[in-house]
Design a protein around this motif. Structure first.
Motif, PDB file in Angstrom:
ATOM      1  N   ASP A  43       3.694   2.120  -2.524  1.00 10.99           N
ATOM      2  CA  ASP A  43       3.306   1.772  -1.152  1.00 10.99           C
ATOM      3  C   ASP A  43       4.298   0.809  -0.516  1.00 10.99           C
ATOM      4  O   ASP A  43       4.548   0.879   0.693  1.00 10.99           O
ATOM      5  N   ASP A  46       7.119   2.784   0.812  1.00 16.75           N
ATOM      6  CA  ASP A  46       6.715   3.451   2.059  1.00 16.75           C
ATOM      7  C   ASP A  46       6.714   2.474   3.236  1.00 16.75           C
ATOM      8  O   ASP A  46       7.076   2.843   4.359  1.00 16.75           O
ATOM      9  N   GLN A  47       6.277   1.235   2.986  1.00 16.32           N
ATOM     10  CA  GLN A  47       6.349   0.209   4.036  1.00 16.32           C
ATOM     11  C   GLN A  47       7.787   0.052   4.514  1.00 16.32           C
ATOM     12  O   GLN A  47       8.063   0.000   5.715  1.00 16.32           O
ATOM     13  N   THR A 112      -0.905  -3.971   1.159  1.00 18.86           N
ATOM     14  CA  THR A 112      -1.515  -3.859   2.490  1.00 18.86           C
ATOM     15  C   THR A 112      -0.725  -4.601   3.563  1.00 18.86           C
ATOM     16  O   THR A 112      -1.173  -4.690   4.707  1.00 18.86           O
ATOM     17  N   SER A 208      -4.636   3.640   4.158  1.00 18.05           N
ATOM     18  CA  SER A 208      -3.332   3.142   3.776  1.00 18.05           C
ATOM     19  C   SER A 208      -3.529   1.702   3.297  1.00 18.05           C
ATOM     20  O   SER A 208      -4.296   0.954   3.915  1.00 18.05           O
ATOM     21  N   PRO A 209      -2.953   1.318   2.157  1.00 19.82           N
ATOM     22  CA  PRO A 209      -1.889   1.936   1.386  1.00 19.82           C
ATOM     23  C   PRO A 209      -2.354   3.162   0.595  1.00 19.82           C
ATOM     24  O   PRO A 209      -3.256   3.059  -0.239  1.00 19.82           O
ATOM     25  N   THR A 210      -1.748   4.282   0.840  1.00 23.89           N
ATOM     26  CA  THR A 210      -2.213   5.555   0.315  1.00 23.89           C
ATOM     27  C   THR A 210      -2.280   5.581  -1.198  1.00 23.89           C
ATOM     28  O   THR A 210      -3.310   5.956  -1.783  1.00 23.89           O
ATOM     29  N   HIS A 211      -1.196   5.222  -1.859  1.00 25.64           N
ATOM     30  CA  HIS A 211      -1.141   5.326  -3.316  1.00 25.64           C
ATOM     31  C   HIS A 211      -2.120   4.364  -3.986  1.00 25.64           C
ATOM     32  O   HIS A 211      -2.805   4.736  -4.941  1.00 25.64           O
ATOM     33  N   CYS A 213      -4.901   3.021  -2.635  1.00 27.53           N
ATOM     34  CA  CYS A 213      -6.274   3.456  -2.358  1.00 27.53           C
ATOM     35  C   CYS A 213      -6.683   4.572  -3.301  1.00 27.53           C
ATOM     36  O   CYS A 213      -7.782   4.556  -3.869  1.00 27.53           O
TER      37      CYS A 213
END
Length: 229
Positions: A43, A46-47, A112, A208-211, A213
C-alpha cells in the motif's frame, strides 16, 4: 540535473517472520506479522505512485532481488550506515547530490497515510521551507524532506524514541532552518496502533489501503487479537 526535481524515497526491508513487526507477535504469529507488514509495503508503494512528477525510490535493507520483483518501476538503492539516522542521511544526501531539488524520505508502515500528504511535502519545500516533517503521534515521524544536505537533523537525534520529532525540530531551529510540519499521523508498530488501524478502517468503511484491508479481513486479524492469538 535530473528531469525530475523531486525524489520520493521509502525505507523498507524484506518481510521475514521473527524479524518484521515483532511487537505484533503475539497475538499474531511471526508469519502473520511479517505478511501484514508486506501488505503495508504494497500500500505504501501505491501511495507513492500517486505522487506525480517525482522519482520513486526504495532504500532497501537487504535482498535486492525481492524488491526488484516487487516494484520494477522503482529505483533501488541499498541502505548504508551504522544506524537508522546515518542510513536516512545517506539516502537523502545521495539524491540531493545527484541534482534533485527536493528529496523526501518516508516509512513503510503507515498504510492509511493520505497520498496528498506526500504531494504536500514537496509543495511545502517548493514554497520557502528548508525542511518538511511529518510527525507521528508516538513522537517519531513518518517522513522528512530536505532541499540541501543537513546531517545533524538525521545523525544527532535519538532514533526510535518518543523524542525524535521534537529533537529534529529543535535541531532545525539551531541550524536556522525553516521547518514546516505536516498533519500528525501514525504508524503501526504495536497492538494499540494495529487496533487503531482496524477501528479506523471499519468505522470509515475504507476500501483503501486495498492490500491491508484485504489482509485484515482474510486473516481475521481482529478475531485473533480478541482471542489472544
Amino acid at each position: 540535473m535530473q528531469h525530475d526535481s523531486n525524489a520520493l524515497i521509502v525505507v523498507a526491508k524484506r518481510p521475514a517472520p521473527g524479524k518484521t513487526k515483532t511487537r505484533l507477535s503475539p497475538p499474531l504469529t511471526p508469519e502473520l506479522a511479517s505478511a501484514l507488514y508486506e501488505s503495508f509495503l504494497f500500500d505504501t508503494l501505491d501511495q507513492m505512485r500517486q505522487v506525480a512528477d517525482s522519482h520513486h525510490v526504495i532504500a532497501y535493507l537487504d535482498e535486492r532481488e525481492y524488491f526488484q520483483r516487487l516494484a520494477p518501476d522503482f529505483e533501488l538503492i541499498p541502505q548504508e550506515g551504522r544506524d537508522l539516522g546515518e542510513r536516512l542521511d545517506n539516502a537523502l544526501t545521495f539524491y540531493l547530490s545527484r541534482g534533485y531539488e527536493r528529496v523526501v524520505i518516508m516509512d513503510s508502515d503507515s498504510p492509511t497515510l493520505p497520498p496528498d500528504y506526500l504531494s504536500r511535502a514537496f509543495h511545502i519545500l517548493s514554497n520557502g521551507a528548508d525542511v518538511v516533517l511529518g510527525p507521528c503521534d508516538d513522537g517519531g515521524y513518518y517522513l522528512i524532506g530536505l532541499k540541501k544536505p543537513t546531517p545533524r537533523l538525521l545523525r544527532d537525534v535519538h532514533m526510535s524514541t518518543p523524542t525524535v520529532a521534537a529533537e529534529t525540530i529543535a535541531l532545525a531551529k539551531e541550524e536556522g532552518l525553516n521547518l514546516v510540519a505536516l498533519p500528525t499521523w501514525y504508524d503501526i508498530d504495536d497492538i494499540a496502533s494495529l487496533s487503531r488501524l482496524i477501528k479506523e478502517i471499519e468505522e470509515l468503511e475504507l476500501v483503501s489501503p486495498t492490500h491491508t484491508c484485504y489482509f485484515l479481513q482474510q486473516n481475521q486479524i481482529q478475531h485473533l487479537m480478541d482471542n489472544g492469538g
